[in-house]
Design an enzyme around this catalytic site. Structure first.
Site: not given
Ligand SMILES: NC(=O)c1ccc[n+]([C@@H]2O[C@H](COP(=O)([O-])OP(=O)(O)OC[C@H]3O[C@@H](n4cnc5c(N)ncnc54)[C@H](O)[C@@H]3O)[C@@H](O)[C@H]2O)c1
Length: 438
Positions: A10, A86, A124, A210, A257, A262, A268, A271
């Site tokens: 993604y 991750t 992340t 993040k 806020y 602390f 308010c 309560k």
């Molecule tokens: N999905 C979200 O909306 C979003 C938003 C912000 C941050 N993140 C963070 O971004 C990171 C990726 O998320 P995602 O949703 O795109 O993950 P995903 O699982 O959709 O994609 C990860 C891709 O990495 C590939 N991959 C794994 N090992 C590899 C390697 N050694 N070499 C090349 N490719 C490899 C996998 O085949 C997979 O296609 C995560 O840490 C996630 O927490 C995700």
């Protein structure tokens, strides 16, 4: 720039397409050959509005290609973005296997490459992961050290699935954790043309951002849902309630806020929280988040007690103990609770609060002070200098304009524990300075 993007999920697929739109030359890398083939065919490996059109445009313009060969991708690029997953382990802890593996691949490829290379982590990662995992693996495998030949930055991704392209091109903020100016500037260069500010910070703050964003979003959703559930049971329009809440950008949707400090108190908040939770209980509406607020607030008082006990000193001065600076209101002041706990543990306390002193003489709180807290009244001093002379540990209990001048008179052997969210007083004192949190 020549960029390699590791992971075509993604995040990676969107980043690949959007950076190519920005004029960069991008090689996507994925261990999954099917994803690489899709990208090479100008097809999106994930469903995301507008992504396929952008990838097609990039492939046709010769700015996007994909491969499973990480070595070749590193050798033909100057910057590598890590966008691999991750995920959670079954126990909930973060699984860095993919990040470690990809860092190893990039590092080994760098042994064959001459010239500088920048690695930017977009996945992340928990605070400490760049220093604890990414850097050691990259340095170990490449034989390079963080510096002119090996740049490292963390640039957390804030896009939301479903609106990912819009979020990429119109972010609120771009956060970059970097040690070297050059690394920061190179990451900023990736986003040239976007109007959002690019903010530089440390690795750990960037990593934390993040999580804090996502946790805050989860908190907001759950808060809205619990308020909505109470409203629903009462026949009140919960959407209208939350719409009106959002219209107040002074206190509600604002930084107010949200600074670490602390516990809350006063006449308010405690309560009204109690009353709403009690109503929910009577109506058999489950509100675990709202019920947890009071417990967390009490925990914050306990944390202050523990911090003071840990100093191993007995003479304590409390500067400001009304629930808020600039007021004489002692009702449910968490500083009063703190003082009472310390008193029970036998500490020698002196208290100073200019507003409360005034109230003791003339204000409406006079009777409250004399009848409800005579034990505290006895500890009050009329001159701050008396407190300064007495205290081994000075607690800043609330924010007040007068505190800075008092703290400027402290000795280097004294310890200041600041319970307030303010930053102001810190440079004014030679004493050792600690914050309760933040
Ligand atoms: N999905 C979200 O909306 C979003 C938003 C912000 C941050 N993140 C963070 O971004 C990171 C990726 O998320 P995602 O949703 O795109 O993950 P995903 O699982 O959709 O994609 C990860 C891709 O990495 C590939 N991959 C794994 N090992 C590899 C390697 N050694 N070499 C090349 N490719 C490899 C996998 O085949 C997979 O296609 C995560 O840490 C996630 O927490 C995700």
């Amino acid at each position: 720039m020549r960029i390699s993007v590791f992971g075509l999920g993604y995040v990676g697929a969107v980043v690949t397409a959007c950076l190519a739109r920005g004029g960069h030359s991008v090689t996507g890398v994925d261990t999954d050959a099917a994803k690489a083939a899709l990208v090479n065919a100008g097809r999106a490996p994930i469903i995301e509005e507008g992504l396929e059109a952008l990838l097609t445009e990039g492939v046709q313009a010769g700015r996007v290609r994909a491969t499973t060969d990480s070595r070749e991708a590193v050798l033909t690029s100057d910057v590598s973005l890590i966008c691999v997953g991750t995920p959670s382990r079954p126990t909930g802890e973060i699984d860095l296997t993919y990040v470690e593996r990809v860092c190893g691949e990039i590092g080994r490829a760098l042994r064959e490459k001459s010239g500088p290379h920048l690695v930017v982590v977009r996945s992340t990662l928990l605070p400490g992961s760049v220093e604890g995992t990414v850097l050691p693996v990259l340095e170990g495998e490449s034989g390079r050290k963080l510096g002119p030949e090996l740049g490292v930055a963390i640039n957390p991704e804030f896009l939301r699935e479903g609106t990912a392209l819009e979020d990429f091109f119109h972010p609120a903020l771009t956060v970059v954790g970097a040690v070297a100016d050059r690394d920061f500037e190179q990451v900023a260069e990736l986003y040239r043309g976007l109007s959002a500010p690019v903010v530089r910070t440390t690795f750990k703050v960037a990593e934390m951002m993040k999580y804090v964003n996502n946790v805050f979003h989860a908190l907001k959703i759950t808060f809205g849902n619990e308020i909505g559930a109470i409203c629903h049971r009462l026949g009140v329009d919960g959407r209208e309630v939350m719409d009106l809440l959002c219209q107040d950008t002074k206190l509600n949707l604002s930084p107010v806020y949200l600074r670490p400090g602390f516990a809350y108190g006063g006449s308010c908040l405690p309560k009204d929280l109690r009353a709403l939770c009690r109503l929910a209980q009577a109506q058999e509406v489950e509100v675990p988040l709202l019920r947890a607020i009071g417990a967390s607030n009490e925990r914050q008082v306990q944390a202050a007690v523990e911090r003071i006990v840990a100093q191993g000193r007995r003479r304590i001065g409390v500067l400001g103990f009304a629930f808020k600076g600039g007021t004489d209101d002692l009702r449910e002041s968490p500083v009063v609770t703190l003082v009472e706990t310390l008193l029970g543990k036998g500490y020698e306390l002196k208290l100073y609060d200019a507003r409360v002193s005034l109230a003791r003489l003339v204000g409406a709180n006079r009777r409250f002070i004399e009848q409800r807290i005579p034990h505290l009244s006895r500890l009050m001093v009329e001159q701050a200098a008396e407190l300064v002379a007495h205290a081994e540990v000075v607690i800043i209990g609330n924010q007040s304009a007068g505190h800075a001048a008092i703290l400027a008179g402290l000795r280097p052997d004294q310890v200041v524990i600041d319970l307030t969210p303010a930053a102001r007083v810190r440079p004014a004192t030679p004493a050792r300075y600690e914050r309760i949190c933040g």
